[in-house]
Design an enzyme around this catalytic site. Structure first.
Site, PDB file in Angstrom:
ATOM      1  N   CYS A  13     102.448  67.945  18.549  1.00 47.14           N
ATOM      2  CA  CYS A  13     102.080  68.844  17.451  1.00 47.14           C
ATOM      3  C   CYS A  13     102.798  70.186  17.552  1.00 47.14           C
ATOM      4  O   CYS A  13     102.820  70.955  16.607  1.00 47.14           O
ATOM      5  CB  CYS A  13     100.583  69.100  17.456  1.00 47.14           C
ATOM      6  SG  CYS A  13      99.635  67.681  16.956  1.00 47.14           S
ATOM      7  N   ASP A  42     101.919  72.647  19.614  1.00 47.07           N
ATOM      8  CA  ASP A  42     101.125  73.642  20.342  1.00 47.07           C
ATOM      9  C   ASP A  42      99.960  72.978  21.055  1.00 47.07           C
ATOM     10  O   ASP A  42      99.407  71.982  20.584  1.00 47.07           O
ATOM     11  CB  ASP A  42     100.653  74.798  19.453  1.00 47.07           C
ATOM     12  CG  ASP A  42     100.136  74.346  18.123  1.00 47.07           C
ATOM     13  OD1 ASP A  42      99.562  73.244  18.059  1.00 47.07           O
ATOM     14  OD2 ASP A  42     100.277  75.097  17.149  1.00 47.07           O
ATOM     15  N   CYS A  99      96.545  78.593  14.991  1.00 46.27           N
ATOM     16  CA  CYS A  99      96.538  79.020  16.404  1.00 46.27           C
ATOM     17  C   CYS A  99      95.147  79.526  16.793  1.00 46.27           C
ATOM     18  O   CYS A  99      94.678  79.277  17.912  1.00 46.27           O
ATOM     19  CB  CYS A  99      97.575  80.116  16.636  1.00 46.27           C
ATOM     20  SG  CYS A  99      99.270  79.568  16.358  1.00 46.27           S
TER      21      CYS A  99
END
Lengths: 309, 403
Positions: free
Chosen positions: A42, A44, A113
């Site tokens: 992905c 991250d 994030c």
């Protein structure tokens, strides 16, 4: 170049609390909880380590290892700063918005994030309570919507609801779903519509104008929106209504249940019944699901406690 | 802080000679070259000289040169002309690693009912010619292949593809935007029907491009309008841009050998310096058949944006094919087509040099990059030690919800 805040750049270049916590870092009465989310595929991934004082569920230390961009590293650093010194219950109140706020904001395209931080925290606490397998099993039962990033319907709906997302594009920003081949974008739009109804206002000229979705429509009779300055009676009625319409059906599916026992100011006492009452993850259910839902739907300062009756 | 610019495949600086040549065309020779007076006539002369200079760069004839606004316009115009002039042919062949200036218009044509074959590449980014041969159909209107890849620098065998196209009677379009000024380009053999350049990739200005159309090839203009460019591209000419482009072409021809040698030596020094001192790195692209200025290096276990922003802090400009820098969530389509493993895919960095890159700059980069990668790897949960065993490296994703 992304428009990162100074805080993001500072924590990217000089992150706090990087690394792992090893068993030898712990003394008697302490335990390590680890939460892992994301993957290299992905782009991250975050591994969060918490050192927990078992007697009072206090987070003594938090460290992270992150593969990702500047905002992923800064979000991880922010998360560890936010959770240190908190109890697990207090930590569960930290959501992705708190992480983004701590950083002075993130570009919309980078909100995933902060979601990764929230999920790593939840995973760590779930693991600490020994319920990680149950969590994944639950999720696996949900249809896989985004094949590219492996995101399920349950997870998408939750992020839509938690962050008041209104479009497939926003869903992609927050959870990456739809950001690969794009073939699920129409389904994402459908899920947004499913989670929210889209009230339309009519202008003076009579042209309908879409306004921001604001109200879940998971039930045939949607619960009224939270209103400012609820009276005690209104608050209790609204809590009862949300419990009945949004929370109990979910718990009943798993053989559990919940009853409202009392409301004292912002303290809400409930009794977990059936499977929920005996489940090792009952605390997670209470805080992560019931309390969060009631906070979203009724008042943000509600605190939930169970009562042995 | 001084800037070390190693992102020349994105754009280059305007050469001082180019800037000087352009300058009077903003203030002194500002006439319209189409005008019937001397003031415009002197501008038309400048345009003619630039056309000849650009033609010389690719060994074309001046009247085969059409000035456009950019490489994208040239590519779009070539594709459009190829399909418009052959309405009975509904198939196009290209590669999976082309620039969006090719891929996007082809995707649009697919929606209009055209069939497009996207040829794959091997792990070095090279085409398999046999696949190309097999892909050609009776109704193939165009083969569109780049001369050199913008990300890896891998050079495609244009001449051999051209022969194949001619044998089969298929038009051949070459996107040479990234190749110009770096490798020799020669259309005189007649194998190429369309070729596209962009000024700002070889020290010319932005906003000016070239579409070469071989004499005799049927052409329908993308921009229909006035009689400019012999009716092949309407619109008043970007005169200063064309003058700058012509000067850049002249300069490129003059310094070509010296630039090529110098850039390739510095590129090799940078590449070897990184590969020999930083573990778990690899060169992406073909080791031999590639542009002299491009080094694409994969750094395992770290993410590209984090590397780029760390380099930026040192004043070093580079580029990444990582998802996080592109606004997309998928890493580079070029590196994916090459089958790079995920451990490398997100952490690949492109360093692209120019004739102005110095040895001191390369040494400065080498001086800082190793500790920089080390710091990011210290942060990363991935490493060589856990690559074989860590489930994160095996699985597409790890899903975590809440009970």
């Amino acid at each position: 170049m992304w428009d990162y805040t100074d805080k993001v750049m500072t924590l990217f270049h000089e992150p706090h609390n990087m690394g792992a916590i090893a068993p030898e870092d712990c003394t008697d009465g302490e335990a390590i909880a680890v939460g892992e989310v994301g993957s290299i595929a992905c782009g991250d991934a975050l591994r969060l380590h918490l050192r927990i004082q078992k007697a009072n569920d206090l987070i003594l230390d938090a460290r992270f290892q992150t593969f990702g961009c500047a905002s992923a590293i800064a979000s991880s650093s922010a998360l560890t700063d936010l959770v240190k010194g908190k109890t697990l219950d207090e930590a569960l109140r930290i959501d992705n918005r708190a992480i983004a706020d701590f950083l002075g904001g993130l570009p919309q395209e980078k909100m995933h994030c902060s979601v990764m931080g929230q999920e790593a925290l939840e995973a760590a606490i779930a693991n600490y309570h020994g319920v990680a397998i149950a969590v994944e099993d639950d999720d696996d039962e949900s249809p896989l919507i985004c094949q590219c990033f492996g995101v399920t319907e349950t997870r998408i709906k939750r992020v839509i609801r938690d962050n008041h997302l209104t479009s497939a594009e926003e869903v992609t920003n927050y959870i990456k779903a739809g950001g690969g081949c794009g073939s699920c974008l129409a389904e994402l739009d459908d899920l947004v519509a499913e989670v929210y109804e889209t009230p339309t206002a009519t202008t003076e000229s009579g042209t309908p104008t879409a306004s921001r979705p604001a109200q879940p429509v998971e039930e045939e009779e949607p619960v009224s929106l939270p209103i400012v300055n609820l009276t005690n009676l209104q608050k209790i009625a609204l809590i009862q209504s949300v419990l009945n319409q949004e929370i109990r059906p979910v718990l009943l599916e798993d053989g559990g249940d919940v009853d409202l026992y009392d409301v004292d100011g912002n303290l809400v006492y409930v009794s977990l019944q059936g499977a929920c009452g005996q489940c090792a993850s009952s605390r997670l259910t209470l805080k992560g699901f019931i309390e969060r839902t009631l906070r979203d739907r009724v008042a943000p300062d509600l605190v939930l406690e169970t009562l042995d009756v | 802080m001084s800037v070390i610019y190693l992102d020349n495949n994105a754009t280059t600086c305007v050469a001082p000679e180019v800037y000087r040549a352009m300058s009077p065309y903003f203030t002194q020779f500002y006439g319209n070259p189409s005008s019937m007076h001397r003031f415009g006539g002197q501008v038309a002369r400048g345009l003619r000289e630039s056309r000849e200079a650009v033609a010389a760069l690719i060994h074309a004839e001046a009247n085969e040169i059409i000035f456009t606004s950019c490489g994208t316009e040239g590519d779009n115009a070539a594709i459009r002309a190829a399909v418009d002039s052959q309405p009975d042919k509904r198939h196009i062949i290209t590669t999976a690693v082309e620039h969006p200036a090719i891929l996007k218009p082809l995707q649009r044509l697919e929606k209009q009912g055209y069939a497009v074959t996207y040829l794959g590449v091997d792990s070095k980014g090279q085409l398999k010619l046999e696949e190309l041969r097999r892909a050609i159909r009776d109704d193939t209107a165009l083969i569109s292949v780049m001369a050199a890849n913008n990300e890896t620098g891998t050079i495609f065998p244009i001449e051999r593809i051209g022969h194949l196209a001619k044998e089969c009677g298929v038009l051949f379009h070459v996107d040479a935007v990234q190749a110009a000024g770096k490798i020799p380009l020669d259309v005189s053999s007649g194998l190429i029907d369309f070729l596209v350049l962009s000024g700002h990739k070889f020290h010319g200005p932005k906003g000016i491009g070239v579409l070469y159309v071989r004499r005799g090839v049927r052409f329908r203009p993308l921009l229909a309008g006035g009689h400019q460019e012999r009716g092949r591209r309407g619109g008043t000419e970007n005169v200063p841009g064309i003058i700058g482009l012509g000067t850049a072409a002249e300069l490129t021809l003059k310094t070509f050998d010296e630039d090529h040698t110098r850039m390739s030596q510095l590129r090799d020094r940078l590449e070897q310096g990184i590969l020999s001192t930083i573990s778990d790195t690899q060169r992406n692209g073909h080791p031999g058949l590639r542009l002299p200025n491009t080094a694409n290096i994969g750094f395992k276990y770290v993410e590209g944006e984090a590397i780029l922003l760390s380099l930026d802090r040192e004043g070093i400009c580079a580029s990444s094919g990582s998802a996080c820098t592109s606004g997309s969530l998928q890493p580079s389509h070029v590196l994916r087509a090459m089958g790079l493993p995920y451990t490398l895919l997100h952490g690949s960095i492109r360093f692209s040099l120019s004739r102005y890159t110095t040895g001191a700059e390369i040494e400065q980069v080498l001086g800082v990059i190793s500790p920089m990668i080390g710091r990011l790897r210290d942060l990363s949960p991935f490493s060589r030690d856990n690559e074989a065993t860590h489930p994160w490296l095996q699985e597409q994703t790890q899903r975590v919800g809440i009970a």
